[in-house]
Design an enzyme around this catalytic site. Structure first.
Site: not given
Length: 222
Positions: A119, A121, A148, A157
């Site tokens: 992912n 973020h 990030s 997260d």
């Protein structure tokens, strides 16, 4: 960025499924990298929880299969994620890439793809998990902001950070101007991390990310 000298040797392109909810600009960066031969990947499908996500058009333009699975059609988060797993697994991905997928994932889902889900973020994690990160950075008077890339775990997260890009906060910045500069860096670092994974250099080992067998720092790299 270019692949390492050995990245094409005896290795088929990495099968990737991308999940989106919106415009898909990070998806486009990955499509561009694939088409230009910079990324050793094959994006086999793009899935969205929203039928009007512009990223679906980006995928269709590139000849990539698309699927829409509307979360509003399901009674709860668990049933949605089970259906999403079934849909994703039809494409037999080796890597799952979240690119603006605006859903909180269940532990069942994250465990199913543990170690092979990334992912991005828009903050310097662990700062500002969740939403409205650019505004929060401005309100806090931060001198720098950024993005990030991290492995996905059950904690929102909260998975191990792999790579970060740092962006100075400039005098007069608005939420939109800061977001635009951060997004430019997102496209660069996400492609880099995906390529590391495709080359077999990156892995999740317990609660830490490792590159070439060495642990990455908890704040990644800038």
């Amino acid at each position: 960025m270019s692949p390492s000298q050995n990245s094409h040797v005896n290795r088929a392109p990495l099968r990737v499924v991308v999940l989106i909810s919106g415009s898909g600009s990070n998806l486009q960066a990955l499509i561009d990298g694939q088409q230009q031969g910079l990324l050793d990947i094959d994006i086999v499908a793009v899935l969205s929880n929203k039928a009007d996500a512009y990223g679906l058009i980006r995928a269709e333009t590139a000849g990539i299969a698309t699927r829409v699975l509307n979360h509003r059609d399901f009674a709860d988060r668990d049933s949605y994620d089970q259906a999403l797993i079934t849909c994703i697994d039809e494409f037999e991905p080796q890597l799952l890439v979240l690119a603006g997928f605006m859903r909180i994932l269940t532990p069942t889902f994250t465990q199913h793809y543990l170690g092979r889900t990334l992912n991005i973020h828009p903050s310097l994690l662990p700062k500002y998990p969740g939403l409205h990160t650019h505004q929060r950075a401005l309100e806090a008077g931060d001198s720098e902001h950024g993005a990030s890339v991290h492995f996905v775990t059950a904690e929102l997260d909260g998975g191990p950070v792999i790579l970060q890009a740092r962006v100075p906060v400039e005098s007069g910045d608005t939420e939109d101007s800061l977001a635009a500069r951060v997004l430019t860096q997102e496209h660069i670092i996400y492609a880099q991390v995906v390529q590391w994974f495709a080359e077999g250099r990156l892995r999740l080992n317990g609660d830490r990310a490792e590159l070439d067998g060495a642990p990455l720092s908890t704040t990644g790299a800038s």
